[in-house]
Scaffold this motif. Structure first.
Motif, PDB file in Angstrom:
ATOM      1  N   LYS A  29       0.846  -1.193   0.000  1.00  8.56           N
ATOM      2  CA  LYS A  29       0.000   0.000   0.000  1.00  8.56           C
ATOM      3  C   LYS A  29       0.883   1.245   0.000  1.00  8.56           C
ATOM      4  O   LYS A  29       1.794   1.370   0.816  1.00  8.56           O
ATOM      5  CB  LYS A  29      -0.907   0.018   1.221  1.00  8.56           C
ATOM      6  CG  LYS A  29      -1.777   1.269   1.332  1.00  8.56           C
ATOM      7  CD  LYS A  29      -2.609   1.239   2.605  1.00  8.56           C
ATOM      8  CE  LYS A  29      -3.448   2.503   2.748  1.00  8.56           C
ATOM      9  NZ  LYS A  29      -4.266   2.481   3.994  1.00  8.56           N
ATOM     10  N   VAL A  30       0.596   2.163  -0.915  1.00  9.09           N
ATOM     11  CA  VAL A  30       1.328   3.424  -1.004  1.00  9.09           C
ATOM     12  C   VAL A  30       0.368   4.546  -0.627  1.00  9.09           C
ATOM     13  O   VAL A  30      -0.547   4.885  -1.387  1.00  9.09           O
ATOM     14  CB  VAL A  30       1.890   3.659  -2.419  1.00  9.09           C
ATOM     15  CG1 VAL A  30       2.707   4.949  -2.458  1.00  9.09           C
ATOM     16  CG2 VAL A  30       2.738   2.466  -2.868  1.00  9.09           C
ATOM     17  N   GLU A  31       0.543   5.089   0.556  1.00  8.10           N
ATOM     18  CA  GLU A  31      -0.322   6.158   1.065  1.00  8.10           C
ATOM     19  C   GLU A  31       0.404   7.493   0.956  1.00  8.10           C
ATOM     20  O   GLU A  31       1.460   7.694   1.551  1.00  8.10           O
ATOM     21  CB  GLU A  31      -0.697   5.884   2.526  1.00  8.10           C
ATOM     22  CG  GLU A  31      -1.590   6.948   3.144  1.00  8.10           C
ATOM     23  CD  GLU A  31      -1.864   6.710   4.617  1.00  8.10           C
ATOM     24  OE1 GLU A  31      -2.676   7.451   5.192  1.00  8.10           O
ATOM     25  OE2 GLU A  31      -1.242   5.785   5.197  1.00  8.10           O
ATOM     26  N   THR A  32      -0.165   8.407   0.187  1.00  4.23           N
ATOM     27  CA  THR A  32       0.429   9.727  -0.026  1.00  4.23           C
ATOM     28  C   THR A  32       0.039  10.649   1.120  1.00  4.23           C
ATOM     29  O   THR A  32      -1.139  10.742   1.477  1.00  4.23           O
ATOM     30  CB  THR A  32      -0.044  10.318  -1.362  1.00  4.23           C
ATOM     31  OG1 THR A  32       0.197   9.363  -2.399  1.00  4.23           O
ATOM     32  CG2 THR A  32       0.692  11.603  -1.678  1.00  4.23           C
ATOM     33  N   LEU A  33       1.029  11.372   1.681  1.00  2.00           N
ATOM     34  CA  LEU A  33       0.786  12.151   2.891  1.00  2.00           C
ATOM     35  C   LEU A  33       0.765  13.658   2.682  1.00  2.00           C
ATOM     36  O   LEU A  33       0.078  14.374   3.415  1.00  2.00           O
ATOM     37  CB  LEU A  33       1.853  11.809   3.941  1.00  2.00           C
ATOM     38  CG  LEU A  33       1.959  10.340   4.353  1.00  2.00           C
ATOM     39  CD1 LEU A  33       3.097  10.168   5.355  1.00  2.00           C
ATOM     40  CD2 LEU A  33       0.646   9.832   4.926  1.00  2.00           C
ATOM     41  N   GLY A  73       0.605  13.985  -9.171  1.00  2.00           N
ATOM     42  CA  GLY A  73      -0.255  14.506  -8.123  1.00  2.00           C
ATOM     43  C   GLY A  73      -1.717  14.598  -8.527  1.00  2.00           C
ATOM     44  O   GLY A  73      -2.054  14.768  -9.702  1.00  2.00           O
ATOM     45  N   ILE A  74      -2.605  14.489  -7.535  1.00  2.00           N
ATOM     46  CA  ILE A  74      -4.052  14.551  -7.766  1.00  2.00           C
ATOM     47  C   ILE A  74      -4.705  15.357  -6.641  1.00  2.00           C
ATOM     48  O   ILE A  74      -4.144  15.484  -5.552  1.00  2.00           O
ATOM     49  CB  ILE A  74      -4.677  13.143  -7.836  1.00  2.00           C
ATOM     50  CG1 ILE A  74      -4.368  12.336  -6.572  1.00  2.00           C
ATOM     51  CG2 ILE A  74      -4.207  12.410  -9.077  1.00  2.00           C
ATOM     52  CD1 ILE A  74      -5.027  10.969  -6.547  1.00  2.00           C
ATOM     53  N   PRO A  75      -5.913  15.896  -6.875  1.00  2.00           N
ATOM     54  CA  PRO A  75      -6.542  16.731  -5.847  1.00  2.00           C
ATOM     55  C   PRO A  75      -7.188  15.958  -4.706  1.00  2.00           C
ATOM     56  O   PRO A  75      -7.238  16.447  -3.585  1.00  2.00           O
ATOM     57  CB  PRO A  75      -7.602  17.516  -6.638  1.00  2.00           C
ATOM     58  CG  PRO A  75      -7.918  16.654  -7.797  1.00  2.00           C
ATOM     59  CD  PRO A  75      -6.640  15.961  -8.156  1.00  2.00           C
ATOM     60  N   ASN A  76      -7.722  14.768  -4.978  1.00  2.00           N
ATOM     61  CA  ASN A  76      -8.368  13.998  -3.917  1.00  2.00           C
ATOM     62  C   ASN A  76      -7.435  12.905  -3.414  1.00  2.00           C
ATOM     63  O   ASN A  76      -6.518  12.485  -4.110  1.00  2.00           O
ATOM     64  CB  ASN A  76      -9.681  13.379  -4.409  1.00  2.00           C
ATOM     65  CG  ASN A  76      -9.476  12.418  -5.567  1.00  2.00           C
ATOM     66  OD1 ASN A  76      -8.811  12.746  -6.535  1.00  2.00           O
ATOM     67  ND2 ASN A  76     -10.051  11.240  -5.467  1.00  2.00           N
ATOM     68  N   GLN A  77      -7.687  12.451  -2.206  1.00  2.00           N
ATOM     69  CA  GLN A  77      -6.828  11.421  -1.632  1.00  2.00           C
ATOM     70  C   GLN A  77      -7.187  10.064  -2.217  1.00  2.00           C
ATOM     71  O   GLN A  77      -8.341   9.633  -2.160  1.00  2.00           O
ATOM     72  CB  GLN A  77      -6.974  11.386  -0.111  1.00  2.00           C
ATOM     73  CG  GLN A  77      -5.956  10.467   0.568  1.00  2.00           C
ATOM     74  CD  GLN A  77      -6.048  10.527   2.078  1.00  2.00           C
ATOM     75  OE1 GLN A  77      -6.846  11.278   2.623  1.00  2.00           O
ATOM     76  NE2 GLN A  77      -5.243   9.726   2.751  1.00  2.00           N
ATOM     77  N   ALA A  78      -6.214   9.403  -2.805  1.00  2.00           N
ATOM     78  CA  ALA A  78      -6.413   8.069  -3.375  1.00  2.00           C
ATOM     79  C   ALA A  78      -5.119   7.286  -3.226  1.00  2.00           C
ATOM     80  O   ALA A  78      -4.082   7.699  -3.742  1.00  2.00           O
ATOM     81  CB  ALA A  78      -6.826   8.156  -4.841  1.00  2.00           C
ATOM     82  N   ASP A  79      -5.177   6.192  -2.511  1.00  2.00           N
ATOM     83  CA  ASP A  79      -3.998   5.344  -2.345  1.00  2.00           C
ATOM     84  C   ASP A  79      -3.848   4.444  -3.560  1.00  2.00           C
ATOM     85  O   ASP A  79      -4.806   4.209  -4.300  1.00  2.00           O
ATOM     86  CB  ASP A  79      -4.141   4.473  -1.096  1.00  2.00           C
ATOM     87  CG  ASP A  79      -4.317   5.287   0.173  1.00  2.00           C
ATOM     88  OD1 ASP A  79      -3.734   6.385   0.260  1.00  2.00           O
ATOM     89  OD2 ASP A  79      -5.052   4.827   1.062  1.00  2.00           O
ATOM     90  N   PHE A  80      -2.628   3.958  -3.786  1.00  2.00           N
ATOM     91  CA  PHE A  80      -2.499   2.896  -4.776  1.00  2.00           C
ATOM     92  C   PHE A  80      -1.766   1.714  -4.171  1.00  2.00           C
ATOM     93  O   PHE A  80      -1.006   1.849  -3.221  1.00  2.00           O
ATOM     94  CB  PHE A  80      -1.877   3.388  -6.097  1.00  2.00           C
ATOM     95  CG  PHE A  80      -0.417   3.711  -6.082  1.00  2.00           C
ATOM     96  CD1 PHE A  80       0.529   2.749  -6.392  1.00  2.00           C
ATOM     97  CD2 PHE A  80       0.023   4.999  -5.823  1.00  2.00           C
ATOM     98  CE1 PHE A  80       1.888   3.048  -6.425  1.00  2.00           C
ATOM     99  CE2 PHE A  80       1.373   5.323  -5.851  1.00  2.00           C
ATOM    100  CZ  PHE A  80       2.309   4.338  -6.146  1.00  2.00           C
TER     101      PHE A  80
END
Length: 290
Positions: free
Chosen positions: A134-138, A261-268
């Motif tokens: 899981k890659v969670e962007t902070l 980068g993206i505006p909403n939070q979305a993990d991959f």
């Protein structure tokens, strides 16, 4: 009728597309755009997702367009995700919940995250019964989530079998994106969708003198605007480019993945890695099999 949000999320990507995408040992790392074709000279991709559409070219406009009406689009439950994975039945690398994630994959950044890179949390999480990285962007910048950049240590995956590194001709990865926060269109419509999945798939073999080359072999651009999740097969072929293949060495060498980068939070999530020789035979990683 369902709101099928247009793929104009890419319009938010100006800073991401024109910022550096490499690590401190990369001499060529900046990408000006995310290509949207599903076939490139150096690599091809097969996409399997819940009603996917190709992402548009990025532009300098930083606004996101409102959605358009579309009939017949239905969100699919995450329980359907495992059946969409292309390589899980015969992959080279599988992930387990009790593994030491930091020993094989790490985030990377230039200037201690002062540029466009985001800090990330890396873990193994079971998604619909499949253990995945899981890659969670902070981090956010001007309202957008910054760029998660991660790299797998090839010398760790092939520890004790380094001679197999130079046999790698094709690399594949099954990736899943999953929305965490809602995307809001210009018309105020909210939808729990991951939106665009755009980025780069890179090899960084050792040069033999303490550095690594940078080979951006596949710029992907896909999207999911109907369901909470989408799945994709990323494919690149380092074997067709001089200097892009790995060498028989215990020096650090990497396969890198980054998402603009993206505006909403979305993990991959990364479900697996598959390495093939020139004839398409799977090269097993003895320590990371099923």
């Amino acid at each position: 009728m369902k709101k099928f949000l247009a793929c104009a999320l890419a319009l938010t990507l100006t800073s991401a597309m024109f910022a550096s995408c490499g690590s401190s040992d990369d001499s060529s790392s900046s990408k000006a755009e995310a290509k949207t074709t599903t076939t490139t000279t150096a690599a091809t991709t097969t996409t399997e997702a819940t009603t996917t559409t190709a992402a548009p070219e990025s532009t300098a406009d930083s606004t996101a367009a409102s959605g358009t009406e579309s009939e017949g689009e239905a969100a699919k439950d995450i329980s359907e995700m495992p059946a969409t994975l292309k390589n899980y039945e015969e992959a080279s690398v599988y992930f387990k919940k009790d593994m030491d994630v930091a020993s094989i994959v790490e985030p990377f950044a230039e200037k201690d995250y002062e540029n466009d890179e985001s800090h990330v949390n890396l873990s193994v999480e079971e998604l619909a019964g499949i253990p995945m990285i899981k890659v969670e962007t902070l981090d956010q910048d001007n309202g957008n989530y910054k760029i998660p950049k991660i790299r797998f240590h090839m010398e760790k995956l092939f520890e004790g079998q380094e001679a197999d590194l130079e046999k790698i001709f094709t690399i594949k990865a099954d990736v899943v994106t999953k929305a965490v926060g809602e995307f809001t269109g210009d018309d105020g419509t909210k939808s729990l969708v991951p939106g665009n999945f755009m980025g780069a798939f890179v090899t960084q073999p050792t040069t033999g003198d303490g550095e690594n080359s940078w080979n951006d072999l596949y710029d992907f651009g896909e999207a999911e605007w109907t369901s909470e999740w989408g799945s994709y097969e990323l494919t690149m072929r380092p074997g067709i480019k001089d200097g892009a293949t790995f060498v028989n060495s215990t020096d650090p060498q990497y396969v890198s993945i980054m998402r603009w980068g993206i505006p909403n939070q979305a993990d991959f999530y990364i479900a697996d890695l598959r390495f093939e020789d020139e004839d398409g035979n799977v090269i097993a990683c003895a320590k990371f099999g099923k």
